[in-house]
Write a protein that holds these residues in place. Structure first.
Motif, short mmCIF file in Angstrom:
data_model
loop_
_atom_site.label_atom_id
_atom_site.label_comp_id
_atom_site.label_asym_id
_atom_site.label_seq_id
_atom_site.Cartn_x
_atom_site.Cartn_y
_atom_site.Cartn_z
N ARG A 65 0.75 -0.93 0.11
CA ARG A 65 0.06 0.05 -0.02
C ARG A 65 0.93 1.29 0.15
O ARG A 65 0.64 2.02 -0.70
CB ARG A 65 -0.91 0.14 1.01
CG ARG A 65 -2.11 1.19 1.07
CD ARG A 65 -2.77 1.14 2.41
NE ARG A 65 -3.47 -0.05 2.89
CZ ARG A 65 -4.50 -0.75 2.41
NH1 ARG A 65 -5.22 0.11 1.31
NH2 ARG A 65 -5.10 -1.72 2.57
N ARG A 66 1.85 1.22 0.87
CA ARG A 66 2.63 2.65 0.90
C ARG A 66 3.66 2.56 -0.40
O ARG A 66 3.87 3.88 -0.93
CB ARG A 66 3.95 2.26 2.10
CG ARG A 66 4.76 3.49 2.35
CD ARG A 66 3.78 4.66 2.30
NE ARG A 66 4.85 6.04 2.72
CZ ARG A 66 4.50 7.04 2.11
NH1 ARG A 66 3.14 7.25 1.62
NH2 ARG A 66 5.24 8.19 2.22
N LEU A 67 3.99 1.66 -1.03
CA LEU A 67 4.51 1.77 -2.31
C LEU A 67 3.66 2.32 -3.45
O LEU A 67 4.10 3.09 -4.04
CB LEU A 67 5.32 0.34 -2.93
CG LEU A 67 5.69 0.19 -4.05
CD1 LEU A 67 7.20 1.31 -4.40
CD2 LEU A 67 6.15 -0.96 -4.67
N MET A 68 2.45 2.06 -3.60
CA MET A 68 1.45 2.33 -4.38
C MET A 68 1.19 3.99 -4.06
O MET A 68 0.90 4.65 -4.94
CB MET A 68 0.05 1.61 -4.25
CG MET A 68 0.28 0.25 -4.80
SD MET A 68 -1.05 -0.89 -4.76
CE MET A 68 -2.07 0.02 -5.95
N GLU A 69 1.45 4.26 -2.69
CA GLU A 69 1.13 5.72 -2.49
C GLU A 69 2.08 6.49 -2.94
O GLU A 69 1.84 7.70 -3.28
CB GLU A 69 0.86 5.70 -0.89
CG GLU A 69 -0.49 5.16 -0.26
CD GLU A 69 -0.50 5.19 1.14
OE1 GLU A 69 -1.52 4.89 1.71
OE2 GLU A 69 0.66 5.15 1.83
N LEU A 70 3.25 6.03 -2.98
CA LEU A 70 4.39 6.85 -3.57
C LEU A 70 4.58 6.80 -4.99
O LEU A 70 4.67 7.71 -5.55
CB LEU A 70 5.79 6.00 -3.00
CG LEU A 70 6.07 6.44 -1.41
CD1 LEU A 70 7.47 5.36 -1.11
CD2 LEU A 70 6.39 7.86 -1.03
N ALA A 71 3.92 5.78 -5.60
CA ALA A 71 4.23 5.65 -7.08
C ALA A 71 3.02 6.53 -7.82
O ALA A 71 3.12 7.09 -8.95
CB ALA A 71 4.04 4.23 -7.31
N TYR A 72 1.73 6.61 -7.27
CA TYR A 72 0.84 7.22 -8.05
C TYR A 72 0.51 8.52 -7.33
O TYR A 72 0.36 8.71 -5.72
CB TYR A 72 -0.46 6.44 -7.94
CG TYR A 72 -0.29 5.03 -8.65
CD1 TYR A 72 -0.67 5.23 -9.94
CD2 TYR A 72 -0.07 3.82 -7.88
CE1 TYR A 72 -0.64 3.94 -10.70
CE2 TYR A 72 0.13 2.82 -8.76
CZ TYR A 72 -0.10 2.86 -10.05
OH TYR A 72 -0.03 1.64 -10.85
N HIS A 73 -0.03 9.70 -7.93
CA HIS A 73 -0.39 10.98 -7.38
C HIS A 73 -1.90 10.97 -7.04
O HIS A 73 -2.34 11.33 -6.08
CB HIS A 73 0.12 11.91 -8.40
CG HIS A 73 -0.43 13.38 -7.95
ND1 HIS A 73 -0.36 13.96 -6.90
CD2 HIS A 73 -1.54 14.06 -8.60
CE1 HIS A 73 -0.94 14.99 -6.75
NE2 HIS A 73 -1.47 15.38 -7.99
N ARG A 74 -2.73 10.37 -8.04
CA ARG A 74 -4.16 10.43 -7.74
C ARG A 74 -4.50 9.29 -7.08
O ARG A 74 -4.14 7.97 -7.01
CB ARG A 74 -4.75 10.20 -9.22
CG ARG A 74 -4.32 11.37 -10.30
CD ARG A 74 -4.92 11.37 -11.72
NE ARG A 74 -4.42 12.12 -12.45
CZ ARG A 74 -4.77 12.34 -13.70
NH1 ARG A 74 -5.56 11.39 -14.27
NH2 ARG A 74 -4.14 12.99 -14.97
N PRO A 75 -5.48 9.53 -6.34
CA PRO A 75 -5.97 8.42 -5.23
C PRO A 75 -6.67 7.38 -5.74
O PRO A 75 -7.34 7.34 -6.92
CB PRO A 75 -6.94 9.30 -4.34
CG PRO A 75 -6.85 10.76 -4.56
CD PRO A 75 -5.99 10.66 -5.71
N ARG A 76 -5.87 6.12 -5.49
CA ARG A 76 -6.41 4.95 -6.13
C ARG A 76 -7.88 4.29 -5.63
O ARG A 76 -8.39 2.96 -6.00
CB ARG A 76 -5.39 3.90 -6.12
CG ARG A 76 -3.89 4.15 -6.46
CD ARG A 76 -3.71 4.67 -8.06
NE ARG A 76 -4.07 3.90 -8.88
CZ ARG A 76 -4.13 3.84 -10.15
NH1 ARG A 76 -4.06 5.30 -10.86
NH2 ARG A 76 -4.35 2.79 -10.95
N GLY A 77 -8.38 5.05 -4.45
CA GLY A 77 -9.40 4.35 -3.78
C GLY A 77 -8.97 3.44 -2.72
O GLY A 77 -7.75 2.74 -2.89
#
Length: 314
Positions: free
Chosen positions: A193-205
């Motif tokens: 989850r933390r890696l995805m938060e770093l990788a994407y700017h727009r919220p993924r839901g």
């Protein structure tokens, strides 16, 4: 990839592979080095029109090529003969014996990609190369290794070619991790989850923990030691091993404005360092994955740069 057929990750994997096939690409395992190395790739079919230029897409650290280039292969396959490999120790690409850490650098990856190009593409055919993140490291080395006589244009996307120890420390602080491999090779849903938060700017839901666990198990359970070796062996930023020099090719640097893996200020530094043949394009409202967050603008930027005339609407 793991052989399990349970969970959503295998379904996504099958869907992404179908998108590559729908783009007219065929999967191939290409033996190199007398069979000691196998590069798996998706490539243009035999008999494809030689009037179309050849474009090589190099993925970043993480999932294999089908997961990272799925929004691009459809539009790009109409204009190019595509070669989309899995880099060594990703997907189905392997080499034996496993190199020691010092031999697992991005330059070693570039040598394998160069051999793959030589095995697939007719002699004297120039290619262009696009690399994102870690794939940008490899793309730079491919361009330098093969030279302007073989590589026409280069795209470096979301890729800090000047990455050093200070950049790694800042990344670890943002990611709340102690080691780069612990951040880039997540073993738990929380770390994913933390890696995805770093990788994407727009919220993924909100993504439930069971789905993240499924992704971790499916995408980050093979070749862990080898991938840790790839991270340790990165020569960029190590002045004792490597010095970044300008490329003779025309180069496009593409970067998401809100990149938290490689912050935007590094885009300007990389552009200045690569010389007079470079231009920078920043994609607003995107993070480290602009090819997913703003697919239309990313694809348009590629087409406008790689083709001699502006692209039509996608």
């Amino acid at each position: 990839m793991p052989s399990s057929t349970l969970g959503i990750a295998p379904l996504l994997d099958a869907y992404f592979r179908r998108r590559f096939a729908a783009a007219g690409l065929v999967q191939a395992s290409v033996p190199l080095d007398g069979g000691a190395t196998t590069m798996q790739c998706w490539r243009f079919p035999p008999g494809a029109s030689e009037e179309l230029p050849v474009l090589v897409l190099l993925h970043g650290f993480g999932p294999p090529a089908t997961w990272q280039w799925r929004p691009q292969v459809g539009p790009l396959s109409r204009r190019f003969r595509l070669v989309v490999p899995d880099l060594l120790f990703f997907g189905g690409s392997r080499t034996s014996p496993t190199p020691v850490d010092s031999e697992c650098s991005e330059a070693h990856q570039a040598e394998a990609v160069a051999k793959l190009i030589g095995a697939i593409v007719a002699p004297s055919t120039r290619v262009s190369v696009v690399g994102t993140s870690y794939g940008g490291f490899v793309a730079y080395h491919v361009a330098r290794l093969l030279g302007a006589e073989a590589v026409e244009r280069v795209v470096i996307a979301s890729s800090d070619l000047l990455k050093g120890d200070a950049d790694d420390r800042a990344l670890l602080a943002r990611g709340g991790a102690e080691r780069v491999d612990d951040l880039m090779l997540p073993r738990t849903p929380e770390k994913m989850r933390r890696l995805m938060e770093l990788a994407y700017h727009r919220p993924r839901g909100f993504i439930p923990g069971f789905l993240l666990r499924d992704l971790v198990q499916y995408l980050y359970s093979e070749n862990i030691e080898e991938k840790e070796g790839l991270i340790k062996a990165i020569s960029l930023g190590n002045k004792d091993k490597f010095q970044l020099t300008p490329l003779p090719q025309q180069v496009l640097v593409l970067w998401g404005e809100h990149d938290q893996i490689f912050p935007i200020e590094k885009a300007f530094q990389v552009t200045r360092q690569l010389g007079a043949n470079v231009r920078l394009e920043i994609l607003k409202n995107s993070g480290h994955m602009p090819q997913e967050e703003d697919t239309k603008r990313f694809n348009e930027a590629l087409l406008n740069f790689l083709l001699p005339t502006p692209s039509s609407s996608l």
